[in-house]
Design a protein around this motif. Structure first.
Motif, PDB file in Angstrom:
ATOM      1  N   UNK A   1      14.493 -12.404  35.315  1.00 19.19           N
ATOM      2  CA  UNK A   1      14.018 -12.972  36.613  1.00 19.19           C
ATOM      3  C   UNK A   1      13.171 -13.959  36.816  1.00 19.19           C
ATOM      4  N   UNK A   2      12.593 -14.398  35.526  1.00 21.88           N
ATOM      5  CA  UNK A   2      11.813 -15.549  35.500  1.00 21.88           C
ATOM      6  C   UNK A   2      12.282 -16.917  36.396  1.00 21.88           C
ATOM      7  N   UNK A   3      11.717 -17.604  37.101  1.00 18.15           N
ATOM      8  CA  UNK A   3      12.288 -18.536  37.839  1.00 18.15           C
ATOM      9  C   UNK A   3      12.838 -19.903  37.019  1.00 18.15           C
ATOM     10  N   UNK A   4      13.735 -20.409  37.390  1.00 15.09           N
ATOM     11  CA  UNK A   4      14.269 -21.788  36.713  1.00 15.09           C
ATOM     12  C   UNK A   4      13.302 -22.422  36.140  1.00 15.09           C
ATOM     13  N   UNK A   5      12.191 -23.063  36.955  1.00 17.67           N
ATOM     14  CA  UNK A   5      11.266 -23.949  36.749  1.00 17.67           C
ATOM     15  C   UNK A   5      10.436 -23.456  35.181  1.00 17.67           C
ATOM     16  N   UNK A   6      10.610 -22.008  35.013  1.00 19.98           N
ATOM     17  CA  UNK A   6       9.779 -21.664  33.600  1.00 19.98           C
ATOM     18  C   UNK A   6      10.697 -21.753  32.621  1.00 19.98           C
ATOM     19  N   UNK A   7      10.722 -22.822  32.119  1.00 19.37           N
ATOM     20  CA  UNK A   7      11.783 -23.389  31.204  1.00 19.37           C
ATOM     21  C   UNK A   7      11.394 -23.930  29.907  1.00 19.37           C
ATOM     22  N   UNK A   8      10.088 -24.115  29.602  1.00 12.82           N
ATOM     23  CA  UNK A   8       9.287 -24.829  28.254  1.00 12.82           C
ATOM     24  C   UNK A   8       8.053 -24.173  28.107  1.00 12.82           C
ATOM     25  N   UNK A   9       7.681 -24.424  26.738  1.00 16.44           N
ATOM     26  CA  UNK A   9       6.470 -23.754  26.121  1.00 16.44           C
ATOM     27  C   UNK A   9       6.059 -25.158  25.357  1.00 16.44           C
ATOM     28  N   UNK A  10       4.655 -25.507  25.219  1.00 17.86           N
ATOM     29  CA  UNK A  10       4.192 -26.396  24.375  1.00 17.86           C
ATOM     30  C   UNK A  10       3.139 -25.419  23.526  1.00 17.86           C
ATOM     31  N   UNK A  11       2.579 -26.271  22.488  1.00 13.81           N
ATOM     32  CA  UNK A  11       1.521 -25.759  21.733  1.00 13.81           C
ATOM     33  C   UNK A  11       0.304 -25.307  22.394  1.00 13.81           C
ATOM     34  N   UNK A  12       0.059 -26.229  23.503  1.00 13.23           N
ATOM     35  CA  UNK A  12      -1.258 -25.979  24.454  1.00 13.23           C
ATOM     36  C   UNK A  12      -1.056 -24.967  25.335  1.00 13.23           C
ATOM     37  N   UNK A  13       0.050 -24.774  25.891  1.00 13.04           N
ATOM     38  CA  UNK A  13       0.234 -23.688  26.701  1.00 13.04           C
ATOM     39  C   UNK A  13       0.158 -22.258  25.829  1.00 13.04           C
ATOM     40  N   UNK A  14       0.957 -22.191  24.836  1.00 16.47           N
ATOM     41  CA  UNK A  14       1.003 -21.087  24.000  1.00 16.47           C
ATOM     42  C   UNK A  14      -0.495 -20.778  23.403  1.00 16.47           C
ATOM     43  N   UNK A  15      -1.457 -21.510  22.921  1.00 16.09           N
ATOM     44  CA  UNK A  15      -2.716 -21.227  22.790  1.00 16.09           C
ATOM     45  C   UNK A  15      -3.533 -20.667  23.714  1.00 16.09           C
ATOM     46  N   UNK A  16      -3.252 -21.245  24.866  1.00 11.63           N
ATOM     47  CA  UNK A  16      -4.166 -20.905  26.028  1.00 11.63           C
ATOM     48  C   UNK A  16      -3.587 -19.646  26.548  1.00 11.63           C
ATOM     49  N   UNK A  17      -2.199 -19.270  26.606  1.00 11.20           N
ATOM     50  CA  UNK A  17      -1.805 -18.217  27.178  1.00 11.20           C
ATOM     51  C   UNK A  17      -1.822 -17.024  26.160  1.00 11.20           C
ATOM     52  N   UNK A  18      -1.905 -16.964  25.011  1.00  5.74           N
ATOM     53  CA  UNK A  18      -2.009 -15.871  24.034  1.00  5.74           C
ATOM     54  C   UNK A  18      -3.561 -15.539  23.750  1.00  5.74           C
ATOM     55  N   UNK A  19      -4.191 -16.354  24.038  1.00  7.60           N
ATOM     56  CA  UNK A  19      -5.814 -16.437  24.035  1.00  7.60           C
ATOM     57  C   UNK A  19      -6.340 -15.571  25.286  1.00  7.60           C
ATOM     58  N   UNK A  20      -5.818 -16.030  26.273  1.00  2.00           N
ATOM     59  CA  UNK A  20      -6.332 -15.460  27.606  1.00  2.00           C
ATOM     60  C   UNK A  20      -5.476 -14.135  28.024  1.00  2.00           C
ATOM     61  N   UNK A  21      -4.240 -14.019  27.817  1.00  2.00           N
ATOM     62  CA  UNK A  21      -3.500 -13.002  28.199  1.00  2.00           C
ATOM     63  C   UNK A  21      -2.533 -13.348  29.432  1.00  2.00           C
ATOM     64  N   UNK A  22      -2.869 -14.281  30.276  1.00  2.00           N
ATOM     65  CA  UNK A  22      -2.305 -14.674  31.251  1.00  2.00           C
ATOM     66  C   UNK A  22      -2.697 -16.083  31.751  1.00  2.00           C
ATOM     67  N   UNK A  23      -1.704 -16.743  32.417  1.00  3.18           N
ATOM     68  CA  UNK A  23      -2.166 -18.175  32.930  1.00  3.18           C
ATOM     69  C   UNK A  23      -1.239 -18.117  34.235  1.00  3.18           C
ATOM     70  N   UNK A  24      -1.764 -19.121  35.202  1.00  2.00           N
ATOM     71  CA  UNK A  24      -0.991 -19.221  36.596  1.00  2.00           C
ATOM     72  C   UNK A  24       0.405 -19.755  36.225  1.00  2.00           C
ATOM     73  N   UNK A  25       1.352 -19.455  36.835  1.00  2.00           N
ATOM     74  CA  UNK A  25       2.700 -19.975  36.677  1.00  2.00           C
ATOM     75  C   UNK A  25       2.776 -21.564  36.739  1.00  2.00           C
ATOM     76  N   UNK A  26       1.921 -21.990  37.813  1.00  2.00           N
ATOM     77  CA  UNK A  26       2.021 -23.254  37.960  1.00  2.00           C
ATOM     78  C   UNK A  26       1.733 -24.178  36.811  1.00  2.00           C
ATOM     79  N   UNK A  27       1.155 -23.539  35.737  1.00  4.66           N
ATOM     80  CA  UNK A  27       0.792 -24.430  34.642  1.00  4.66           C
ATOM     81  C   UNK A  27       1.991 -24.686  33.738  1.00  4.66           C
ATOM     82  N   UNK A  28       3.022 -23.796  33.903  1.00  2.00           N
ATOM     83  CA  UNK A  28       4.491 -23.820  33.332  1.00  2.00           C
ATOM     84  C   UNK A  28       5.310 -24.772  34.263  1.00  2.00           C
TER      85      UNK A  28
END
Length: 391
Positions: free
Chosen positions: A172-199
């Protein structure tokens, strides 16, 4: 003739004959990486003839627990070889082999068939309902021993293959949620959640979220993800725990509760004990009131199931996963698959474990990659990769 000596000689002869013709049973126990269970099961079967087997779940390639039995000869010269598997995670496997711990395995009394007896009962947490506890002989691991806290004693380390991983978004994730980067991974798994707009880069997605979920700290997949993203192999994480799944829809979630035993984990830092359970959550949709989607990491076979169920793989640093991209060094989210055992392992146990090791090295198939096919290498988990050409 000395009758006493004659009787003694006869008795000794019969005793030696009894020893020489006694039936034997050897049981080998493998534990460790859930991401590599499919390849390990294939290697076990390839080194046995006419074996019967049984396993948890409905697919031997994805089974958390399995038992394989090969019988040769006829009593009183019958030899029974039993191989049992209990896949609990790479770091957990290293711990249990290093410390000589027992692991839960399917009892030898379990009914087995040539075609395989499926659905050995497990409870709601995926743990065997009926089990026996045996000391593990060897562990498959996605990570080096130095990437765990279980560094003593030093185990014998056999690299057997390269195992790729991928970041995954749930169904069900939107088409635009299609990539991960090291910075996003560190921020996401350190905080538990991030705004979808960052992806997605879309202002309209500011009010939706991406939630982190994942494995417990004993998982090699988690350690590899943390190393690859730059978090560090001992980094804590903040995971959400999906709640009840009804009709393939996740109805609720919470920050993963703290755990006291058998190992203490702070709130958020715990996770699923197997890739199979994480896979099931990612193959489900998020209920609308949750306000977002889940992202995590999986081995390729488990991510295939998620994709079939409607989820998706994410590009890593702008690169899609493929076997060729792994071999050539374009896609870096991978680790070496190791087989670890104690230096004191000897006899039939060592012979059989090495036979399984050698079969993996020579025949391992996609999505895992043969060591000899790799054009790049790395010296430890998550480190820079370099060319092997000309070595």
């Amino acid at each position: 003739m000395n009758t006493k000596h004659s009787i003694l000689a006869t008795a000794l002869g019969l005793g030696l004959a009894a020893v020489a013709s006694a039936d034997t049973t050897t049981t080998i126990v493998l534990t460790g990486s859930t991401a590599f269970r499919s390849a390990a099961h294939a290697a076990i079967q390839a080194t046995m003839t006419g074996e019967t087997f049984a396993y948890s779940g409905t697919d031997i390639t994805a089974a958390t627990y399995a038992i394989f039995t090969e019988v040769t000869g006829v009593s009183p010269n019958q030899n029974t070889l039993i191989v049992k598997t209990s896949w609990t995670g790479s770091a957990a496997g290293i711990r249990d082999v290093a410390q000589g711990n027992t692991v839960k395995v399917i009892p030898s009394s379990q009914t087995q068939t040539v075609g395989g007896t499926a659905s050995v009962p497990v409870d709601g947490n995926g743990v065997l309902v009926t089990s026996e506890n045996l000391v593990a002989d060897a562990a498959m691991s996605d990570v080096f021993q130095a990437s765990t806290i279980y560094t003593t004693p030093t185990l014998v380390d056999n690299k057997v293959a390269v195992v790729p991983f991928t970041w995954v978004a749930n169904d069900g994730a939107p088409a635009e949620l299609d990539a991960m980067t090291p910075l996003l991974a560190r921020a996401l798994f350190s905080n538990g959640s991030l705004p979808l707009s960052m992806f997605t880069g879309l202002p309209a997605d500011n009010a939706s979220f991406v939630f982190a979920t994942g494995r417990d700290p004993e998982s090699g997949t988690r350690i590899t993800a943390a190393a690859e993203s730059g978090q560090g192999v001992f980094a804590s994480a903040v995971h959400y725990q999906p709640g009840t799944i009804t009709g393939d829809v996740i109805q609720s979630h919470q920050i993963w509760p703290a755990q006291v035993t058998p190992i203490a984990y702070d709130a958020g830092n715990n996770g699923y004990t197997s890739g199979g359970n994480l896979r099931s959550a990612l193959a489900a949709k998020s209920f609308s009131t949750l306000g977002g989607y889940y992202v995590s990491y999986l081995g390729i076979n488990d991510s295939n199931t998620v994709v079939t169920g409607g989820g998706k793989r994410l590009k890593w640093n702008g690169v899609d996963y493929s076997d060729n991209n792994v071999r050539e060094g374009k896609y870096s989210f991978w680790g070496y698959q190791h087989m670890f055992y104690r230096s004191t392992l000897t006899g039939t146990h060592l012979t059989k474990v090495n036979a399984i090791r050698d079969n993996i090295v020579s025949t391992v198939a996609a999505p895992n990659v043969k060591l000899t096919d790799m054009k790049v290498s790395r010296i430890s988990d998550g480190t820079l990769i370099g060319s092997t050409l000309g070595d």
